[in-house]
Design a protein around this motif. Structure first.
Motif, PDB file in Angstrom:
ATOM      1  N   THR A 214       1.886  -7.355  65.690  1.00  0.00           N
ATOM      2  CA  THR A 214       1.271  -6.545  66.748  1.00  0.00           C
ATOM      3  C   THR A 214       1.718  -5.085  66.593  1.00  0.00           C
ATOM      4  N   PRO A 215       0.799  -4.102  66.664  1.00  0.00           N
ATOM      5  CA  PRO A 215       1.167  -2.692  66.495  1.00  0.00           C
ATOM      6  C   PRO A 215       2.134  -2.207  67.569  1.00  0.00           C
ATOM      7  N   VAL A 216       3.078  -1.373  67.141  1.00  0.00           N
ATOM      8  CA  VAL A 216       4.026  -0.731  68.035  1.00  0.00           C
ATOM      9  C   VAL A 216       3.740   0.761  67.999  1.00  0.00           C
ATOM     10  N   TYR A 217       3.634   1.387  69.192  1.00  0.00           N
ATOM     11  CA  TYR A 217       3.225   2.785  69.291  1.00  0.00           C
ATOM     12  C   TYR A 217       4.393   3.690  69.691  1.00  0.00           C
ATOM     13  N   ALA A 218       4.391   4.894  69.121  1.00  0.00           N
ATOM     14  CA  ALA A 218       5.371   5.903  69.538  1.00  0.00           C
ATOM     15  C   ALA A 218       5.081   6.276  70.988  1.00  0.00           C
ATOM     16  N   SER A 219       6.105   6.294  71.824  1.00  0.00           N
ATOM     17  CA  SER A 219       5.885   6.565  73.250  1.00  0.00           C
ATOM     18  C   SER A 219       5.863   8.054  73.569  1.00  0.00           C
ATOM     19  N   GLY A 220       6.154   8.898  72.571  1.00  0.00           N
ATOM     20  CA  GLY A 220       6.092  10.344  72.777  1.00  0.00           C
ATOM     21  C   GLY A 220       6.190  11.079  71.454  1.00  0.00           C
ATOM     22  N   ASN A 221       5.863  12.372  71.470  1.00  0.00           N
ATOM     23  CA  ASN A 221       5.981  13.173  70.247  1.00  0.00           C
ATOM     24  C   ASN A 221       7.441  13.269  69.826  1.00  0.00           C
ATOM     25  N   GLY A 222       7.681  13.335  68.508  1.00  0.00           N
ATOM     26  CA  GLY A 222       9.055  13.494  68.052  1.00  0.00           C
ATOM     27  C   GLY A 222       9.191  13.355  66.554  1.00  0.00           C
ATOM     28  N   VAL A 223      10.454  13.193  66.136  1.00  0.00           N
ATOM     29  CA  VAL A 223      10.782  13.055  64.712  1.00  0.00           C
ATOM     30  C   VAL A 223      11.535  11.747  64.520  1.00  0.00           C
ATOM     31  N   VAL A 224      11.140  10.973  63.501  1.00  0.00           N
ATOM     32  CA  VAL A 224      11.815   9.705  63.204  1.00  0.00           C
ATOM     33  C   VAL A 224      13.181  10.018  62.600  1.00  0.00           C
ATOM     34  N   THR A 225      14.221   9.575  63.272  1.00  0.00           N
ATOM     35  CA  THR A 225      15.585   9.819  62.774  1.00  0.00           C
ATOM     36  C   THR A 225      16.155   8.620  62.045  1.00  0.00           C
ATOM     37  N   ARG A 226      15.619   7.430  62.335  1.00  0.00           N
ATOM     38  CA  ARG A 226      16.061   6.214  61.632  1.00  0.00           C
ATOM     39  C   ARG A 226      14.889   5.258  61.509  1.00  0.00           C
ATOM     40  N   ALA A 227      14.804   4.590  60.336  1.00  0.00           N
ATOM     41  CA  ALA A 227      13.853   3.512  60.106  1.00  0.00           C
ATOM     42  C   ALA A 227      14.538   2.572  59.119  1.00  0.00           C
ATOM     43  N   ASP A 228      15.464   1.767  59.634  1.00  0.00           N
ATOM     44  CA  ASP A 228      16.284   0.916  58.769  1.00  0.00           C
ATOM     45  C   ASP A 228      16.759  -0.311  59.542  1.00  0.00           C
ATOM     46  N   ALA A 229      17.575  -1.138  58.865  1.00  0.00           N
ATOM     47  CA  ALA A 229      18.126  -2.347  59.490  1.00  0.00           C
ATOM     48  C   ALA A 229      19.644  -2.305  59.459  1.00  0.00           C
ATOM     49  N   ASN A 230      20.198  -1.092  59.559  1.00  0.00           N
ATOM     50  CA  ASN A 230      21.639  -0.919  59.405  1.00  0.00           C
ATOM     51  C   ASN A 230      22.397  -0.818  60.730  1.00  0.00           C
TER      52      ASN A 230
END
Length: 325
Positions: A214-230
């Motif tokens: 199921t798609p997950v949406y950004a809830s506001g404007n911004g910059v992705v600071t993390r996209a990991d499993a750490n």
């Protein structure tokens, strides 16, 4: 003067006076008294057991009292409804609007202050329904005062909003999963039961149960600071820095649709629901940070939910149930 009665005596061929015996007189008198008492007793029983006949005027008064009670009950229901609406507005004002614009919450003692000094309701005392009238008057006066306080607060927020259009565009203001894709709002912010240990544990986000992918949406404007499993427990997760000290977190994803350093806008698809990390079923775990502290996300959906949908979400988020992570 009592009448003298005579009878004809055939032996003496003359009329003789009838003499009444004293005992008979007493008996007749006693019988009269007893008869009167019994008659009165019977009438009393009839009076007590037969419904009293009401005069037209009494019937009119009774109908008027019944109508007044009905109107009071209706007014009481409307007052309760308006008090709840104002309470919800005040909660949003303190926890969303004023928080967004860096304004201090309105002190509780100011919102709920009464009226000191002289007795404002003295003229309403001394009547049969004085307690009801005084109570209703106090509630109406208090509600009126709270509306004035809230109105001034919203005027202040409107003034701040004119200077912070960028903030309004960046803050997390929509639900990260569409209601049409949502199976249920599984768990809210607060003390909940841990699905692994069954112990009572504080849940710092909201769990949205949905199918994997199921798609997950950004809830506001911004910059992705993390996209990991750490990060322990979150599995594949994304963090977005919205500026103004706001950060949103999206956990247990199946895959990403963005990468670190990427700019996103509110409503962009950033990933997909999964069950990675510490999770018992496919769902999205969603958190919001303000000034480094995790806060309740439920107040941040004003941009995507109707008032009815918000009320339903609010009710579901208050359920004391088991989380999915």
């Amino acid at each position: 003067m009592s009448k003298v009665k005579y009878y004809y005596d055939s032996e003496t061929l003359s009329y003789r006076r009838i003499e009444q015996k004293k005992g008979r007189k007493f008996g007749i008198a006693a019988l009269g008294v007893i008869s009167s008492f019994l008659a009165g007793f019977i009438l009393l029983l009839i009076y007590l057991n037969i419904p009293q006949l009401e005069t037209p005027k009494e019937k009119a008064y009774k109908r008027e009292l019944e109508n007044m009670q009905l109107q009071y009950d209706l007014m009481n229901q409307r007052l309760k409804r308006d008090e709840n609406i104002l309470k919800e507005i005040a909660e949003r004002d303190d926890n969303i609007y004023r928080l967004y614009f860096g304004a201090n919450p309105i002190p509780g003692e100011l919102r709920n202050a009464g009226f000191g000094g002289v007795n404002r309701y003295k003229s309403l005392e001394g009547f049969e329904n004085s307690d009801i009238i005084v109570e209703s008057s106090e509630r109406i006066d208090k509600l009126t005062k709270q509306i004035v306080v809230q109105s001034k607060s919203l005027d202040e927020i409107a003034s701040l909003a004119e200077k912070k259009e960028e903030l309004l565009a960046t803050i997390p203001a929509i639900q990260p999963i569409q209601n049409s894709d949502l199976r249920r709002m599984a768990s809210g912010y607060g003390w909940r039961s841990d699905p692994f240990t069954k112990a009572r544990k504080f849940h710092y986000g909201m769990d949205f149960s949905a199918n994997t992918g199921t798609p997950v949406y950004a809830s506001g404007n911004g910059v992705v600071t993390r996209a990991d499993a750490n990060s322990s427990g979150y599995g594949k997760h994304i963090r977005i820095d919205h500026g103004f000290n706001y950060v949103s977190l999206y956990a247990h994803l199946s895959k990403y649709n963005v990468e670190k350093g990427q700019k996103v806008k509110r409503g962009d698809v950033i990933g997909y629901v999964g069950s990675t990390g510490r999770s018992v079923a496919p769902h999205l775990h969603y958190e919001i940070f303000k000034d480094g502290e995790r806060i309740n996300p439920r107040n941040f959906y004003y941009g995507s939910l109707s008032s009815e949908e918000f009320s339903q979400m609010l009710k579901a988020s208050n359920l004391i149930n088991e989380t999915l992570d």
